[in-house]
Enzyme design. Structure first.
Site, PDB file in Angstrom:
ATOM      1  N   GLY A  36       0.808  -1.219   0.000  1.00  0.00           N
ATOM      2  CA  GLY A  36       0.000   0.000   0.000  1.00  0.00           C
ATOM      3  C   GLY A  36       0.835   1.260   0.000  1.00  0.00           C
ATOM      4  O   GLY A  36       2.031   1.232  -0.282  1.00  0.00           O
ATOM      5  N   ASN A  37       0.178   2.395   0.311  1.00  0.00           N
ATOM      6  CA  ASN A  37       0.794   3.728   0.198  1.00  0.00           C
ATOM      7  C   ASN A  37       1.394   3.860  -1.215  1.00  0.00           C
ATOM      8  O   ASN A  37       2.574   4.142  -1.401  1.00  0.00           O
ATOM      9  CB  ASN A  37       1.870   3.928   1.281  1.00  0.00           C
ATOM     10  CG  ASN A  37       2.305   5.380   1.366  1.00  0.00           C
ATOM     11  OD1 ASN A  37       3.474   5.705   1.359  1.00  0.00           O
ATOM     12  ND2 ASN A  37       1.350   6.279   1.399  1.00  0.00           N
ATOM     13  N   HIS A  81       4.516   1.870  -8.131  1.00  0.00           N
ATOM     14  CA  HIS A  81       3.556   0.747  -8.099  1.00  0.00           C
ATOM     15  C   HIS A  81       2.681   0.773  -9.347  1.00  0.00           C
ATOM     16  O   HIS A  81       2.331  -0.282  -9.886  1.00  0.00           O
ATOM     17  CB  HIS A  81       2.638   0.858  -6.870  1.00  0.00           C
ATOM     18  CG  HIS A  81       3.335   0.721  -5.563  1.00  0.00           C
ATOM     19  ND1 HIS A  81       3.549   1.776  -4.713  1.00  0.00           N
ATOM     20  CD2 HIS A  81       3.872  -0.371  -4.951  1.00  0.00           C
ATOM     21  CE1 HIS A  81       4.175   1.354  -3.623  1.00  0.00           C
ATOM     22  NE2 HIS A  81       4.390   0.067  -3.748  1.00  0.00           N
ATOM     23  N   GLN A 103       7.636  -9.380   7.989  1.00  0.00           N
ATOM     24  CA  GLN A 103       8.881  -8.965   7.346  1.00  0.00           C
ATOM     25  C   GLN A 103       9.520  -7.739   8.012  1.00  0.00           C
ATOM     26  O   GLN A 103      10.479  -7.179   7.501  1.00  0.00           O
ATOM     27  CB  GLN A 103       8.681  -8.742   5.846  1.00  0.00           C
ATOM     28  CG  GLN A 103       7.795  -7.576   5.468  1.00  0.00           C
ATOM     29  CD  GLN A 103       7.453  -7.581   3.976  1.00  0.00           C
ATOM     30  OE1 GLN A 103       6.674  -8.413   3.516  1.00  0.00           O
ATOM     31  NE2 GLN A 103       8.052  -6.686   3.209  1.00  0.00           N
TER      32      GLN A 103
HETATM   33  O1  PAF Z   1       7.780  -5.162  -1.895  1.00  0.00           O
HETATM   34  C1  PAF Z   1       6.808  -5.159  -1.116  1.00  0.00           C
HETATM   35  O2  PAF Z   1       6.012  -4.231  -1.091  1.00  0.00           O
HETATM   36  C2  PAF Z   1       6.650  -6.333  -0.139  1.00  0.00           C
HETATM   37  O3  PAF Z   1       7.877  -6.812   0.280  1.00  0.00           O
HETATM   38  C3  PAF Z   1       5.765  -7.452  -0.717  1.00  0.00           C
HETATM   39  C4  PAF Z   1       6.415  -8.095  -1.923  1.00  0.00           C
HETATM   40  C5  PAF Z   1       4.406  -6.921  -1.071  1.00  0.00           C
HETATM   41  C6  PAF Z   1       5.597  -8.556   0.337  1.00  0.00           C
HETATM   42  O4  PAF Z   1       4.997  -8.069   1.504  1.00  0.00           O
END
Ligand code: PAF
Length: 284
Positions: A31-32, A37, A61
């Site tokens: 998100g954000n 993206h 993570q």
């Molecule tokens: O790159 C990201 O935004 C994250 O590491 C992902 C791949 C969505 C996994 O949470």
């Protein structure tokens, strides 16, 4: 665009698409969202009939001292951007939906070797969290292909190695880094920068470009390039994490003969940890 919050609803929505033999492209995110993206979403629209994106700020993570709590949540703005760029389904689960039995008992995916170096050394456990959540998302969406940004070059390699090792048929696509006009790689974490830090931030990319030139000229050693690059970054106000020149095949220290390299940088500016990279071919 339809927003879905549960795995059951996602599976039922995608069932008819699969029955109609349509191809699904998947763009996982936290998100954000920004134009980086959106370049992944636009690429996804070219690769398949139906585009699914996900927004999940994956606690697995982040380690205890990282920015999980303050990671920006901008669902409404994200939905508008996704819809405008051709996304068909947004999967936005909460932590209970993703980890119904909690994270402690969650089966983990560890992509050995590559997960422990560079960002994996600075952020222990990070890539186990990434590989695990991406595997779960892949099993929920069952896409034909998945698109990731090359700004997270090591993450892309972790996922490529993971899909290969687990004999997955999902095609992994790396999309070019989207940059601001001054060269700064677009990132959600740029939002943590003060006005002054934002002015300094492009030095990261400029230093990588300097290193590309120095490598091609072959007048100074790789060791000196790394050290001088770190000094340039520190003089600008960064705190060093790593500046490495590695083999593009496996992210290890390259042999003398290797020509396909990647410069990988991670550095702190204020409270933001920024990463960037440039791929180089010394033969061209
Ligand atoms: O790159 C990201 O935004 C994250 O590491 C992902 C791949 C969505 C996994 O949470």
């Amino acid at each position: 665009m339809k927003t879905i919050h549960t795995v059951a609803e996602l599976r039922s929505a995608l069932k008819s698409i699969r029955l109609a033999d349509k191809k699904i492209a998947f763009v996982p995110t936290m998100g954000n969202l920004h134009d980086g993206h959106m370049s992944l979403i636009r690429r996804a629209t070219k690769e398949a009939d139906v585009v699914v994106s996900s927004i999940f700020v994956n606690p697995m993570q982040f380690s205890a001292n990282e920015d999980l709590e303050r990671y920006p949540k901008t669902l409404k703005e994200d939905q508008a951007l996704l819809e405008a760029n051709g996304c068909d389904f947004l999967f936005a689960p909460d932590a209970l939906e993703m980890y119904p039995d909690g994270r402690r008992s969650q089966t983990q995916i560890e992509v050995s070797g590559i997960s422990d170096i560079l960002c994996g050394a600075s952020r222990p456990g990070h890539f186990v969290g990434v590989a695990t959540v991406v595997t779960k998302l892949f099993n929920m969406v069952h896409p034909d292909c998945a698109i990731f940004g090359t700004k997270d070059f090591q993450q892309l390699m972790v996922i490529e190695n993971m899909t290969r090792d687990l004999s997955s048929s999902i095609r992994i696509i790396g999309e070019e880094i989207a940059r601001a006009d001054d060269g700064l790689a677009l990132s959600s974490r740029n939002g943590y920068l003060s006005t002054e830090e934002r002015r300094i931030a492009p030095v990261l990319y400029q230093t990588a470009l300097w290193a590309v030139g120095a490598l091609k000229q072959k007048k100074i050693s790789v060791e000196d390039i790394r050290e001088q690059a770190q000094q340039k970054l520190e003089a600008a106000g960064f705190i060093r994490d790593y500046f490495e020149i590695r083999s593009r095949a496996n992210l290890l220290t390259p042999s003398e003969e290797e020509s396909k390299l990647v410069i990988l940088i991670a550095a702190y500016l204020g409270s933001a940890r920024l990463i960037d990279n440039i791929q180089i071919d010394l033969d061209n």
